[in-house]
Design a protein around this motif. Structure first.
Motif, PDB file in Angstrom:
ATOM      1  N   ASP A 114     -17.319  10.110  -9.088  1.00  0.00           N
ATOM      2  CA  ASP A 114     -16.349   9.435  -9.961  1.00  0.00           C
ATOM      3  C   ASP A 114     -17.011   8.348 -10.804  1.00  0.00           C
ATOM      4  O   ASP A 114     -16.654   8.149 -11.956  1.00  0.00           O
ATOM      5  CB  ASP A 114     -15.133   8.922  -9.195  1.00  0.00           C
ATOM      6  CG  ASP A 114     -15.413   7.823  -8.186  1.00  0.00           C
ATOM      7  OD1 ASP A 114     -16.583   7.602  -7.831  1.00  0.00           O
ATOM      8  OD2 ASP A 114     -14.439   7.181  -7.761  1.00  0.00           O
ATOM      9  N   PHE A 115     -18.008   7.680 -10.264  1.00  0.00           N
ATOM     10  CA  PHE A 115     -18.733   6.667 -11.038  1.00  0.00           C
ATOM     11  C   PHE A 115     -19.532   7.341 -12.159  1.00  0.00           C
ATOM     12  O   PHE A 115     -19.474   6.911 -13.318  1.00  0.00           O
ATOM     13  CB  PHE A 115     -19.668   5.857 -10.139  1.00  0.00           C
ATOM     14  CG  PHE A 115     -20.501   4.861 -10.902  1.00  0.00           C
ATOM     15  CD1 PHE A 115     -19.965   3.642 -11.277  1.00  0.00           C
ATOM     16  CD2 PHE A 115     -21.806   5.156 -11.254  1.00  0.00           C
ATOM     17  CE1 PHE A 115     -20.727   2.718 -11.998  1.00  0.00           C
ATOM     18  CE2 PHE A 115     -22.569   4.252 -11.968  1.00  0.00           C
ATOM     19  CZ  PHE A 115     -22.023   3.026 -12.340  1.00  0.00           C
ATOM     20  N   GLN A 116     -20.276   8.404 -11.818  1.00  0.00           N
ATOM     21  CA  GLN A 116     -21.086   9.088 -12.824  1.00  0.00           C
ATOM     22  C   GLN A 116     -20.227   9.692 -13.935  1.00  0.00           C
ATOM     23  O   GLN A 116     -20.558   9.585 -15.111  1.00  0.00           O
ATOM     24  CB  GLN A 116     -21.913  10.203 -12.167  1.00  0.00           C
ATOM     25  CG  GLN A 116     -22.992   9.681 -11.244  1.00  0.00           C
ATOM     26  CD  GLN A 116     -23.780  10.816 -10.638  1.00  0.00           C
ATOM     27  OE1 GLN A 116     -24.442  11.565 -11.347  1.00  0.00           O
ATOM     28  NE2 GLN A 116     -23.705  10.959  -9.330  1.00  0.00           N
ATOM     29  N   GLY A 117     -19.111  10.318 -13.555  1.00  0.00           N
ATOM     30  CA  GLY A 117     -18.212  10.905 -14.551  1.00  0.00           C
ATOM     31  C   GLY A 117     -17.631   9.849 -15.477  1.00  0.00           C
ATOM     32  O   GLY A 117     -17.514  10.048 -16.687  1.00  0.00           O
ATOM     33  N   THR A 118     -17.288   8.709 -14.907  1.00  0.00           N
ATOM     34  CA  THR A 118     -16.745   7.604 -15.693  1.00  0.00           C
ATOM     35  C   THR A 118     -17.781   7.062 -16.675  1.00  0.00           C
ATOM     36  O   THR A 118     -17.474   6.827 -17.850  1.00  0.00           O
ATOM     37  CB  THR A 118     -16.256   6.475 -14.749  1.00  0.00           C
ATOM     38  OG1 THR A 118     -15.230   7.001 -13.918  1.00  0.00           O
ATOM     39  CG2 THR A 118     -15.746   5.278 -15.523  1.00  0.00           C
ATOM     40  N   VAL A 119     -19.008   6.884 -16.220  1.00  0.00           N
ATOM     41  CA  VAL A 119     -20.073   6.369 -17.087  1.00  0.00           C
ATOM     42  C   VAL A 119     -20.377   7.361 -18.209  1.00  0.00           C
ATOM     43  O   VAL A 119     -20.556   6.972 -19.368  1.00  0.00           O
ATOM     44  CB  VAL A 119     -21.343   6.036 -16.267  1.00  0.00           C
ATOM     45  CG1 VAL A 119     -22.525   5.734 -17.169  1.00  0.00           C
ATOM     46  CG2 VAL A 119     -21.071   4.854 -15.346  1.00  0.00           C
ATOM     47  N   MET A 120     -20.413   8.657 -17.886  1.00  0.00           N
ATOM     48  CA  MET A 120     -20.659   9.669 -18.925  1.00  0.00           C
ATOM     49  C   MET A 120     -19.551   9.657 -19.969  1.00  0.00           C
ATOM     50  O   MET A 120     -19.818   9.758 -21.168  1.00  0.00           O
ATOM     51  CB  MET A 120     -20.782  11.063 -18.304  1.00  0.00           C
ATOM     52  CG  MET A 120     -22.055  11.274 -17.530  1.00  0.00           C
ATOM     53  SD  MET A 120     -22.305  12.992 -17.008  1.00  0.00           S
ATOM     54  CE  MET A 120     -20.977  13.216 -15.847  1.00  0.00           C
ATOM     55  N   ALA A 121     -18.300   9.538 -19.525  1.00  0.00           N
ATOM     56  CA  ALA A 121     -17.171   9.513 -20.456  1.00  0.00           C
ATOM     57  C   ALA A 121     -17.229   8.272 -21.347  1.00  0.00           C
ATOM     58  O   ALA A 121     -17.012   8.351 -22.560  1.00  0.00           O
ATOM     59  CB  ALA A 121     -15.856   9.549 -19.683  1.00  0.00           C
ATOM     60  N   ARG A 152     -13.469  14.415 -17.474  1.00  0.00           N
ATOM     61  CA  ARG A 152     -12.250  14.801 -18.182  1.00  0.00           C
ATOM     62  C   ARG A 152     -11.178  13.729 -18.033  1.00  0.00           C
ATOM     63  O   ARG A 152     -10.550  13.319 -19.008  1.00  0.00           O
ATOM     64  CB  ARG A 152     -11.730  16.138 -17.650  1.00  0.00           C
ATOM     65  CG  ARG A 152     -10.474  16.635 -18.325  1.00  0.00           C
ATOM     66  CD  ARG A 152      -9.882  17.915 -17.713  1.00  0.00           C
ATOM     67  NE  ARG A 152     -10.783  18.748 -16.958  1.00  0.00           N
ATOM     68  CZ  ARG A 152     -10.957  18.695 -15.626  1.00  0.00           C
ATOM     69  NH1 ARG A 152     -10.286  17.805 -14.904  1.00  0.00           N
ATOM     70  NH2 ARG A 152     -11.784  19.516 -15.003  1.00  0.00           N
ATOM     71  N   GLU A 153     -10.958  13.257 -16.806  1.00  0.00           N
ATOM     72  CA  GLU A 153      -9.934  12.230 -16.559  1.00  0.00           C
ATOM     73  C   GLU A 153     -10.214  10.947 -17.329  1.00  0.00           C
ATOM     74  O   GLU A 153      -9.299  10.321 -17.845  1.00  0.00           O
ATOM     75  CB  GLU A 153      -9.858  11.914 -15.065  1.00  0.00           C
ATOM     76  CG  GLU A 153      -9.245  13.012 -14.226  1.00  0.00           C
ATOM     77  CD  GLU A 153      -9.335  12.731 -12.727  1.00  0.00           C
ATOM     78  OE1 GLU A 153      -9.892  11.685 -12.316  1.00  0.00           O
ATOM     79  OE2 GLU A 153      -8.851  13.585 -11.960  1.00  0.00           O
ATOM     80  N   ARG A 154     -11.461  10.543 -17.398  1.00  0.00           N
ATOM     81  CA  ARG A 154     -11.805   9.267 -18.027  1.00  0.00           C
ATOM     82  C   ARG A 154     -11.966   9.383 -19.543  1.00  0.00           C
ATOM     83  O   ARG A 154     -11.738   8.420 -20.258  1.00  0.00           O
ATOM     84  CB  ARG A 154     -13.108   8.697 -17.434  1.00  0.00           C
ATOM     85  CG  ARG A 154     -13.099   8.438 -15.936  1.00  0.00           C
ATOM     86  CD  ARG A 154     -11.875   7.682 -15.451  1.00  0.00           C
ATOM     87  NE  ARG A 154     -11.974   7.197 -14.098  1.00  0.00           N
ATOM     88  CZ  ARG A 154     -11.661   7.880 -13.004  1.00  0.00           C
ATOM     89  NH1 ARG A 154     -11.256   9.113 -13.088  1.00  0.00           N
ATOM     90  NH2 ARG A 154     -11.758   7.335 -11.813  1.00  0.00           N
TER      91      ARG A 154
END
Length: 184
Positions: A114-121, A152-154
């Motif tokens: 979730d941290f990595q996905g958020t940073v990528m977004a 996707r979420e972020r």
């Protein structure tokens, strides 16, 4: 000087760095005056094998700590065994958010999905100034599925959209169908 044993169920390349660190630690007197001995075991990257390996090395070899498994799925297999035996398990790469929820003897040394996905977004939206993206993820990789979900979420908001989402299978080499769908 007594010896503490460490289990490492990882590929040889990973072991080389650990072996070097153990040599340095032992040359400096060990940890709390105790030498470290590295014991390695191959889990063959097969489902279920990590649990078998961890059970065997905790009970037979009396390891003091488990380094690895590196993937989330295999760490989730091994974690309950290490937790029940009160043996610390430290994963260098298990990114699934559930890993450390398995108990207070289970640790990781990497960022979670979730941290990595958020940073990528955030990077795609704020630095690259993207308004529309397409996501291509691997259905056979839990990490890929997790990263895609959190990205996707972020990323998706009132001013940004996920224009397309396609999936592939691990080992696939031809992405023309997915890229054609994304382009459309």
């Amino acid at each position: 000087m007594s010896v503490d044993r460490v289990l490492l169920a990882e590929p040889r390349g990973f072991c080389a760095g650990v072996e070097m660190a153990i040599k340095e630690i032992n040359a400096a007197g060990g940890v709390l005056g105790r030498r470290i001995q590295l014991i390695t075991e191959d889990n063959q990257s097969k489902p279920g094998e990590s649990a078998t390996v961890v059970k065997k090395l905790i009970s037979r070899d009396k390891v003091a700590v488990v380094l690895g498994e590196i993937t989330s799925g295999r760490t989730l297999e091994a974690a309950p065994i290490a937790q029940a035996a009160k043996i610390p398990l430290i994963s260098p790469g298990a990114t699934n958010v559930e890993v450390t929820a398995k108990g207070n003897y289970i640790f990781r040394v990497c960022f979670i999905d979730d941290f990595q996905g958020t940073v990528m977004a955030k990077f795609a939206r704020d630095t690259l100034k993207l308004k529309r993206v397409a996501i291509l993820s691997s259905v056979s990789s839990a990490q890929s599925v997790g990263l895609a979900k959190y990205f996707r979420e972020r990323f998706t908001s009132a001013s940004t959209v996920t224009a397309a989402e396609q999936k592939n299978s691990e080992g696939e080499k031809d992405f023309r169908a997915q890229l054609t769908a994304i382009k459309a």
